[in-house]
Design an enzyme around this catalytic site. Structure first.
Site, mmCIF file in Angstrom:
data_model
loop_
_atom_site.group_PDB
_atom_site.id
_atom_site.type_symbol
_atom_site.label_atom_id
_atom_site.label_comp_id
_atom_site.label_asym_id
_atom_site.label_seq_id
_atom_site.Cartn_x
_atom_site.Cartn_y
_atom_site.Cartn_z
ATOM 1 N N HIS A 1 -2.497 -1.063 -4.783
ATOM 2 C CA HIS A 1 -3.945 -0.900 -4.949
ATOM 3 C C HIS A 1 -4.314 0.573 -4.811
ATOM 4 O O HIS A 1 -3.531 1.375 -4.293
ATOM 5 C CB HIS A 1 -4.704 -1.756 -3.931
ATOM 6 C CG HIS A 1 -4.479 -1.347 -2.499
ATOM 7 N ND1 HIS A 1 -5.064 -0.239 -1.937
ATOM 8 C CD2 HIS A 1 -3.720 -1.897 -1.521
ATOM 9 C CE1 HIS A 1 -4.691 -0.120 -0.687
ATOM 10 N NE2 HIS A 1 -3.861 -1.120 -0.409
ATOM 11 N N SER B 1 0.820 -1.202 0.000
ATOM 12 C CA SER B 1 0.000 0.000 0.000
ATOM 13 C C SER B 1 0.868 1.272 0.000
ATOM 14 O O SER B 1 1.673 1.467 -0.897
ATOM 15 C CB SER B 1 -0.947 -0.044 1.209
ATOM 16 O OG SER B 1 -1.943 0.927 1.119
#
Length: 239
Positions: free
Chosen positions: A141, A118
Site C-alpha cells: 500500500h 508495508s
C-alpha cells in the site's frame, strides 16, 4: 569445608543461567553449535525514531544495524538468513535496514513467515534470494502518515519522493514491473478503509515480488548454494 565454599558461587551461577534460559526460551538448555550462517529476525513492528508503547512487539532498527555490520566483518560468517514476520513500521528505518541487507557482500536470503507487510516488502526483497511461506501474506500500500498533517505543497512533495524511493527500491531488487507494483499499491476496494493489495504466498512469486515459495529448510538450502558460489568466486580472486 573450604572446598564446599569455593564451589557454591559456581553452582549459583549455573542455576542462574538455567533459570534465564527457561525464562527466555522455555527450555533447560540451549543448543550450542557453531554455524557459518547468521540468522536475524525482524518481528512485529519496525521501530524507528519514535519509541512505541511497551505492549507493542517491535524490532528496533538501531539493534539490527550493528548485527549486520558484525555479520559482514566476522570471517566465520559466510551467509545471512533474515526471517520476517512484520506488520511494517517506520519507513526510513525500514529502508535503512533494507539498504544494509542489500549492501552485504556475503550471500543473504530472506524468508517471509506469517507476514511481510508495508515497509516489510522492501526488506523482504533486499536479499540475494527471497522466499515466502505458502500461507504468508504481504500487504502492498502507499505511504501513510499518522497524526497532524501540515497542508502545504512541500508535505505532498516529500511524501511523493519517499513513495518513489520505496517503489524504486522494490523494483530494483525484485522482478516485479513498476506498473504492476503501482497497480497493486494503489488498488481500491480490496482492503477495508484503505487502498492497496494483499498478496499470498504463490501470488507474490507470480507477480515477481518474491523469488520462490518455501520454508526454513528451503531458505537454508538456497543460502548454502549461494555460499558455495561465494567461496568459489573468492578462491578464484585469491588465485
Amino acid at each position: 569445608m573450604p572446598n564446599n565454599e569455593a564451589e557454591q558461587p559456581e553452582v549459583g551461577e549455573k542455576r542462574s543461567t538455567t533459570v534465564d534460559t527457561i525464562q527466555q526460551l522455555g527450555q533447560m538448555s540451549t543448543p550450542v553449535t557453531e554455524s557459518n550462517i547468521y540468522c536475524m529476525t525482524i518481528i512485529g513492528q519496525v521501530e524507528g525514531h519514535i519509541v512505541l508503547p511497551p505492549q507493542n512487539k517491535t524490532t528496533k532498527y538501531e539493534h539490527l544495524i550493528p548485527q549486520l555490520v558484525a555479520a559482514e566483518q566476522n570471517a566465520k560468517i559466510e551467509g545471512v538468513l533474515i526471517i520476517l514476520n512484520t506488520v511494517g513500521g517506520d519507513v526510513e528505518a525500514g529502508l535503512a535496514i533494507a539498504e544494509m541487507i542489500a549492501s552485504l557482500s556475503k550471500p543473504s536470503v530472506t524468508l517471509v513467515l506469517g507476514g511481510g507487510h508495508s515497509i516489510g516488502v522492501p526488506i523482504a526483497v533486499s536479499s540475494h534470494f527471497s522466499l515466502i511461506a505458502e500461507t504468508a501474506t504481504m500487504t502492498i500500500h502507499p505511504i501513510r502518515m499518522n497524526g497532524m498533517v501540515i497542508g502545504v505543497p512541500q508535505t505532498f512533495e516529500y511524501l511523493e519522493k519517499m513513495q518513489e524511493r520505496v517503489i524504486r527500491f522494490i523494483t530494483n531488487h525484485s522482478r516485479i514491473p513498476e506498473d504492476k507494483l503501482k497497480e497493486l499499491m494503489f488498488k481500491t476496494g480490496e482492503l477495508t478503509r484503505d487502498i492497496g493489495t494483499t498478496v499470498i504466498g504463490a501470488d507474490a512469486v507470480k507477480y515477481g515480488l518474491i523469488d520462490a515459495v518455501g520454508g526454513v529448510g528451503d531458505a537454508i538450502k538456497q543460502l548454502n548454494k549461494l555460499i558455495d558460489q561465494y567461496r568459489a568466486t573468492r578462491e578464484g580472486l585469491v588465485q
